[in-house]
Design an enzyme around this catalytic site. Structure first.
Site, PDB file in Angstrom:
ATOM      1  N   THR A 122      44.844  47.610  37.362  1.00  0.00           N
ATOM      2  CA  THR A 122      44.493  47.403  38.767  1.00  0.00           C
ATOM      3  C   THR A 122      45.565  47.947  39.704  1.00  0.00           C
ATOM      4  OG1 THR A 122      43.336  45.361  38.161  1.00  0.00           O
ATOM      5  CG2 THR A 122      43.882  45.654  40.487  1.00  0.00           C
ATOM      6  N   PHE A 165      41.404  41.839  31.852  1.00  0.00           N
ATOM      7  CA  PHE A 165      42.808  42.231  31.685  1.00  0.00           C
ATOM      8  C   PHE A 165      43.303  43.150  32.800  1.00  0.00           C
ATOM      9  CE2 PHE A 165      40.242  42.157  27.838  1.00  0.00           C
ATOM     10  CZ  PHE A 165      40.642  40.931  27.326  1.00  0.00           C
ATOM     11  N   CYS A 166      42.821  42.919  34.012  1.00  0.00           N
ATOM     12  CA  CYS A 166      43.214  43.755  35.161  1.00  0.00           C
ATOM     13  C   CYS A 166      42.942  45.231  34.876  1.00  0.00           C
ATOM     14  CB  CYS A 166      44.674  43.542  35.532  1.00  0.00           C
ATOM     15  SG  CYS A 166      45.062  41.877  36.080  1.00  0.00           S
ATOM     16  N   ASN A 167      41.873  45.512  34.163  1.00  0.00           N
ATOM     17  CA  ASN A 167      41.512  46.892  33.827  1.00  0.00           C
ATOM     18  C   ASN A 167      39.991  47.010  33.823  1.00  0.00           C
ATOM     19  OD1 ASN A 167      41.136  49.456  32.722  1.00  0.00           O
ATOM     20  ND2 ASN A 167      42.913  49.287  31.389  1.00  0.00           N
TER      21      ASN A 167
END
Length: 831
Positions: free
Chosen positions: A106, A376-378
């Site tokens: 992110t 997972f911030c992805n």
């Protein structure tokens, strides 16, 4: 007893690192490095030494790279976005482009917010597209343009562990690979945060222009400290607008005059550095080298564990041949140069349906296994691997799902997955424990057997060098042992435990009479009324229940329910999840004497006044109570000593202040008065929790089948820690209610209670048994809901309302309850 499998989230710090660091602080005085005294000079020199150690770790020198300390990788990325010499749209020369791989964190994607404000276009590039970018090469006459462009990609995907080629750095800078067909000069940002935690990075060979890192990914301590490694060839081109303390060579306060310091690092390090944390890095490098022998050995060690786990996990099958997990990977885990020690997956049932990651996380917690779940911030990688469209993301948001929450399925489709990751202190036993957990909760003895021993033997002889070292629990180098655990090996195959979790979906529920929204049925099937059988309050959060036959009701629920809580030395609320012995603390309320008496085995009883102690100044305590600040005051040293002695750790008892305005109910629930009139005590979700004895009895059948000893209904009721226990004719019919009335009291149903591992704790002994949550999940068809939350309509009258055992319960059904044909009692029981 913890199996920590979230090393991609953060490494764990070794005790020797902390000892070396604290010894350093005890033996030296470190002053602010912006001063000129002796202690400040010591700090400055030590920081410069740490810069050297970082460059040495990445096989480069100060001639090629500058270290700029930041608060973390994210801050380093933000710095690049702000300082890069962008050329905006609308100028005479070609404009800049910011390109990034969609499999990015992110914090990388978020750079486009800054580039957009600079009128610079952002271009997302899918991993497969970069391999086709040779087609974008420009003719020689167009390669002299100097417009700067920036391409960012991760050295290692934090989602799947895929290692993207470091050769891309030179290929893109030379023009061999061209993300966008546009004249200009390409610079490369290599997001190395995930990669450097378990792999060596040689910047002497792979000379990216910007390399952001976070040190807690490598050492576990300190947190809140990162760095941007900047190639000195690009450093002079960086632009800076803001200047903080320590960055100016000279400036005027009254005029617009500022001259920056010559050093690139000092120019960009605004304010005083986190100098003690930087000093800790020195000990981090020392300890890492001493314990492991270096990053190459860490790379091989963690890869062996990941390869082994992947090999066994991907081979697990149900009796019908269906896979137990779906692994999201771009590689077959055969080469540590293209795959890091990260395994991303979702657990499936026998029919191939995804079991939500929240349910898997809850089950893992029962085994004391710590994993990471979600996206997972992805989001980019999550979309690619899980097949989630842009429209799906937007629909999920409208359905209430946001990044980081526990909404794991929307319309039956997963919103995220489960990730395990290994670090240098991970052991072979960690991998075994995880695989045991998957086997115990998914497979029965009749299912296929997995040859653990042969897979490891093959792995050890083929996948890594013969002299590959591993780390045992003492932190020393030793060969990886053969598996000797009887639970995992029977000759060359697995012995599995019989746990059918979860079973097929529960059969259809029995018919309910058709009731209009406004009707209030006074009795149910067979003319049996619904009555209150038990009333419990919990004066101290997470401690034992206090059972009563009648009790006053206030604006926060039952009077004195969860008015107190135990906190640790940092003021953080303690619950049975961390301290099961809390259930052995028995508080009782004496309304006549206006005291709470607290008892526990082996301790002298102690009492606390019910009247607020107004002499002491109330303190604001941050506690995890629905994410709200709770105004509390301390109950004093005497009671703090009592709890500390009983629990064997420093703790204190605090009480919620009568000023409740800072803890208001926020959910927009139909029929409830405005939130300004409803306040909560120290409960998690709502004022009351209600359970049904009929639901308990049905669940008891599932649990009893798994337990060797008979299960008492009273013990099971206590585990669910309800305020109100009722007897309704049908199990789980309470989940169809919109509101209920008990005497003069009217309650709104807020929603179901999703259970956690606390139901696995025997409330009379403090002992854990994970069968309870597994059985609940099995009985409810993969859900762990049990009981309903209630909120009180605000009380208007001045006289106290009393809730009594034996009172009749009058429910109102939700709208649109569909009438179904009756089912037999046999069908209902088997569900």
């Amino acid at each position: 007893g913890i199996t920590y499998l979230d090393h991609a989230g953060s490494a764990l710090f070794p005790e020797s690192l902390l000892k070396a660091f604290t010894d350093d602080l005890r033996n030296n005085v470190y002053g602010n490095p912006h001063s000129q005294n002796i202690s400040s000079k010591l700090t400055y020199d030590t920081i410069e030494h740490v810069r050297y150690r970082i460059l040495q770790h990445f096989h480069t020198t100060a001639e090629d790279y500058t270290i700029i300390f930041t608060s973390g990788c994210t801050a380093a990325l933000k710095l690049v976005a702000e300082a890069f010499p962008w050329i905006p749209e609308g100028t005479k020369q070609p404009s800049s482009r910011f390109c990034y791989l969609t499999d990015s964190h992110t914090s990388v994607v978020g750079m486009r917010g800054i580039t957009a404000s600079r009128n610079v276009l952002s271009v997302p590039i899918k991993p497969k597209e970069i391999l086709l970018s040779e087609e974008n090469r420009l003719p020689a006459e167009e390669q002299n343009c100097t417009t700067p462009h920036l391409f960012s990609y991760p050295a290692q995907s934090n989602f799947s562990g895929t290692k993207y080629p470091l050769s891309w750095i030179q290929d893109i800078k030379s023009g061999k690979l061209c993300p966008v067909k546009i004249p200009g000069k390409w610079f490369v940002l290599l997001d190395a945060a995930s990669y450097v935690s378990s792999s060596p990075l040689d910047l002497g060979v792979h000379q990216a222009d910007f390399i952001p890192i976070s040190f807690y990914k490598i050492f576990g301590f300190p947190t809140g400290l990162g760095a941007l490694l900047v190639n000195n060839r690009i450093a002079p081109l960086l632009r800076k607008t803001y200047f903080g303390g320590g960055t100016a060579a000279a400036y005027l306060a009254g005029e617009d005059f500022y001259f920056p310091r010559k050093s690139i690092a000092e120019r960009f390090e605004d304010g005083t550095l986190s100098f003690l944390d930087i000093i800790a890095l020195k000990h981090g490098f020392d300890v890492l080298e001493k314990l492991t022998g270096g990053m190459e050995k860490i790379k091989q060690h963690t890869f062996v564990l990941a390869h082994y786990t992947y090999t066994v996990l991907s081979a697990l099958k149900y009796a019908n041949g269906a896979p137990v997990v779906r692994i999201y990977s771009d590689t077959d885990f055969s080469n540590p140069d293209v795959q890091g020690p990260i395994i991303n997956f979702n657990v499936l049932d026998e029919n191939g349906e995804v079991i939500g990651f929240s349910e898997v996380d809850k089950m893992a917690s029962l085994y004391n296994i710590h994993v990471r779940t979600g996206c997972f911030c992805n989001t980019g990688a999550c979309q690619i691997h899980l097949g989630i469209s842009n429209e799906d993301i937007q629909r999920n948001l409208q359905a209430g799902h946001v990044c980081g929450d526990d909404i794991d399925l929307v319309d039956g489709r997963p919103t995220g997955s489960v990730r395990i990751s290994f670090g240098y202190m991970s052991s072979f036993e960690d991998a075994q424990t995880f695989l045991k957990f998957i086997i115990a909760t998914r497979l029965s003895k009749s299912d296929i057997e997995i040859p653990f021993q042969s897979s490891v033997t093959k792995l050890m002889t083929e996948s890594v060098p013969d002299d590959h070292p591993s780390f045992n629990n003492a932190g020393k180098l030793s060969p990886i042992p053969h598996i000797s655990d009887g639970e995992l090996r029977n000759n060359s195959s697995v012995t599995k435990t019989t746990v059918n979790w979860p079973p097929p979906e529960a059969e259809a529920e029995s018919i309910r009479a058709a009731v209009s929204e406004t009707a209030v049925p006074t009795c149910r099937r067979g003319g049996k009324p619904i009555t209150v059988t038990n009333i419990y309050l919990y004066p101290i959060k997470s401690c034992s229940a206090f059972e009563v036959t009648e009790w006053p009701v206030g604006n926060q629920g039952l009077l004195y329910d969860r008015n107190w809580m135990v906190v640790n030395q940092n003021g953080v609320c303690m619950t049975q999840k961390q301290e099961p012995r809390l259930c052995l603390v028995n508080p009782s309320i004496d309304l006549e004497q206006k005291i709470m008496v607290i008892q526990a085995e082996g301790m002298e009883p102690i009492s606390v006044s019910l009247e607020e102690n107004t002499e002491k100044e109330a303190v604001i305590c941050e506690s995890k109570v629905c994410s709200h600040r709770v105004k509390t005051y301390d109950c004093g040293e005497r009671i703090a000593g009592w709890f500390s002695l009983f629990l064997g750790r420093p703790c204190r008892l605090i009480r919620q202040s009568s000023d409740m305005k800072n803890r208001l109910y926020q959910k927009n629930t139909k029929g409830l008065a405005s939130a300004t009139n409803i306040s909560l005590s120290l409960v998690n979700e709502a004022q009351y929790l209600l359970i049904n004895v009929a639901s308990i009895l049905q669940l008891k059948e599932h649990i009893s089948a798994r337990l060797e000893e008979p299960l008492e209904i009273g013990e099971l009721i206590r585990r669910f820690r309800a305020n109100i226990v009722i007897s309704a004719p049908e199990s789980f019919e309470e989940e169809e209610w919109a509101e209920i009335s008990i005497g003069a009291l009217r309650f709104q149903v807020v929603g179901p209670c999703s259970r956690c591992q606390i139901i696995c704790i025997d409330q009379q002994s403090g002992e854990r048994n994970k069968e309870f949550l597994q059985s609940l999940s099995a009985a409810r068809g993969r859900k762990t809901n049990f009981g309903i939350y209630l909120m009180n309509q605000p009380l208007c009258s001045s006289f106290p309302h009393i809730l009594s055992v034996g009172s009749q319960v009058l429910p109102v059904l939700k709208e649109n309850i569909e009438i179904q044909p009756p089912t037999s009692s046999e069908e209902k029981c088997s569900g």
